[in-house]
Design an enzyme around this catalytic site. Structure first.
Site, PDB file in Angstrom:
ATOM      1  N   GLU A 124      -8.760   3.832   4.689  1.00 57.56           N
ATOM      2  CA  GLU A 124      -8.482   3.176   3.414  1.00 57.56           C
ATOM      3  C   GLU A 124      -8.469   4.309   2.387  1.00 57.56           C
ATOM      4  OE1 GLU A 124      -7.668   0.121   2.864  1.00 57.56           O
ATOM      5  OE2 GLU A 124      -8.238  -0.860   4.744  1.00 57.56           O
ATOM      6  N   GLU A 179       0.837  -1.199   0.000  1.00 57.12           N
ATOM      7  CA  GLU A 179       0.000   0.000   0.000  1.00 57.12           C
ATOM      8  C   GLU A 179       0.874   1.253   0.000  1.00 57.12           C
ATOM      9  OE1 GLU A 179      -2.556  -0.768   3.354  1.00 57.12           O
ATOM     10  OE2 GLU A 179      -3.293  -2.635   2.475  1.00 57.12           O
TER      11      GLU A 179
END
Length: 483
Positions: A437, A239
């Site tokens: 997120e 990520e």
């Protein structure tokens, strides 16, 4: 079709009489032949070696012979995803749920972004080129509504690697138009501490599994009796937007000329760690761009999902006990060095630094979530967190037009246990706890491979929403001296 006995050497056939041939035949379609041979031979070895472990544990590393244990990190070889496709499927029935649950267990050629859980769910699955025809046959055979999000995932990865700052880039050229490797991030942090020693201090949580330091900074403008904000980032290695966003936070707190940001920076002390999984993050640059876990070795597989390893309702849901799975929770709660470093630091500093806010940065799906993930039980300050999260999401929508969902982890994304934010809130009692997120959306065609052109807008909107979280928590009295 060859039966399973013929896959082993002839002289070993008598040792595999009890091997489950029927199950092996069932899995043949999804397991490559070389791996199938390895599995059968592994059974042979296990029968021969009475001292072998029945399952992986951290202590015995699956009881592999000492001479087989690597003593150094091997030279990197790049994983490839040529013509790998990304599918999104819709689970319209219980039968569909069961089919995809079975597929995830049976196949090492399909990487699931989440687990098949419920009717009505949309599920993203990465399918290797060699199994695209089989997968296409499967979804058509069972009338599964689906679409192809990407036909050649490697092309995205190649473009992403071209957006990486060269090794040795000077700290004064650090920016948010490119992604930066671990060494570049650490060099930049060190340069900030040298330039602003009155405000910035280096913090080293200790060594990772492979001996890398877990570095962050403490930003404090000198006011006394302030509360602190702790920002954890990069716990999932692939990520990349998370460490990039964390470094943007640091830059804004130190260098913004906006009076509102300057006031925010001086209203709290800040503890920010851009990548708490340095081994995994480095490996995404050198080995596999899609790597998620840390790099601990468990027999033939590596890695623990550190965000399933924290000692709070560990392994009760949304995690795996299989070291080869992407969400392996580890052999025990808090087993991993990286987890232990964070736990020790936070336990030692939660009171002395008055840490009242815990922020975790992840991607993707555009969500701002709060505890809990392990169950639907509502935290004591659920209503405050829900309202603060909604205001933060609205701040993003007003700024960029992007839509972020907000709610508890369990209600908003999926059940999961052993996460850092649940532990921070449930064990340490840090009241303001949120997990982001970041971009892109839940149906993103790019998954975790966010283009570098998205770094600054993503980080900017996240920082604006963080301002809202801190301001709203302050209004509700969470930072008062008595809190």
């Amino acid at each position: 079709m060859r039966n399973c006995f013929e896959l082993a050497a002839e002289e070993e056939q008598q040792h595999v009489a009890d091997f489950d041939c029927a199950r092996l035949k069932m899995l043949r379609r999804w397991i490559p032949k070389p791996l199938l041979l390895i599995l059968v031979l592994a059974v042979v070895v296990k029968l021969q070696e009475s001292k072998a472990a029945s399952f992986c544990t951290k202590a015995d590393q699956c009881a592999l012979d000492e001479e087989l244990r690597p003593v150094a990190v091997p030279a990197s070889v790049q994983a490839r995803y040529d013509h790998t496709r990304i599918y999104q499927v819709e689970l319209a029935s219980e039968e569909h749920v069961r089919i995809f649950q079975a597929l995830e267990l049976a196949s090492d050629s399909c990487s699931f972004m989440g687990h098949a859980r419920a009717v009505g769910q949309k599920l993203t699955i990465m399918v290797t080129a060699a199994k695209v025809a089989d997968f296409d046959d499967l979804v058509h055979s069972y009338n599964v509504t689906h679409r192809v999000l990407n036909h050649n995932f490697q092309s995205l990865i190649d473009a992403n690697y071209r957006e990486v700052a060269p090794a040795g880039t000077p700290p004064d050229q650090f920016d948010w138009q490119r992604y930066h490797p671990l060494e570049g991030i650490y060099a930049w942090l060190e340069s900030l501490a040298k330039k602003r020693p009155d405000v910035v201090g280096m913090v080293d949580l200790g060594a990772s599994t492979q001996g890398l330091p877990i570095k962050g900074v403490r930003i404090a403008f000198g006011k006394e009796n302030l509360t602190s904000v702790f920002v954890e980032s990069g716990i999932h290695a692939r990520e990349w937007i998370a460490p990039a966003t964390a470094t943007y936070f640091i830059d804004q707190l130190l260098n913004s000329e906006d009076p509102a940001v300057q006031a925010l920076a001086r209203s709290q002390n800040w503890l920010i760690f851009p990548t708490v999984n340095p081994d995994g993050y480095r490996y995404t640059f050198q080995g596999d761009r899609m790597w998620r876990k840390n790099r601990a070795l468990f027999g033939i597989c590596r890695g623990v999902d550190l965000n399933r390893n924290f000692p709070f309702h560990w392994n009760v849901t949304g995690a795996s006990g299989d070291p080869c799975r992407y969400d392996y929770s580890g052999p025990s709660a808090g087993s991993e060095l990286e987890t232990q470093r964070m736990v020790r630091f936070l336990e030692q500093h939660v009171h002395t630094d008055r840490i009242r806010t815990f922020i975790a940065l992840h991607s993707y799906s555009q969500m701002i979530m709060f505890p809990y993930g392990h169950s639907a039980i509502r935290v004591d300050n659920y209503q405050d967190l829900k309202e603060i999260g909604q205001l933060a999401a609205q701040r993003i929508r007003d700024l960029s037009g992007r839509v972020y969902k907000s709610g508890s982890i369990y209600e908003t994304i999926y059940p999961s246990a052993g996460g850092s934010k649940d532990w921070a809130h449930g064990h340490l009692k840090i009241p303001i706890t949120f997990s982001y997120e970041l971009r892109g959306p839940a149906d993103s065609e790019d998954l975790f491979i966010l283009s570098a052109k998205e770094i600054e807008p993503t980080a900017k909107e996240a920082f604006a929403s963080l301002q809202t979280i801190v301001q709203e928590a302050g209004k509700r009295g969470y930072y008062s001296p008595a809190s």
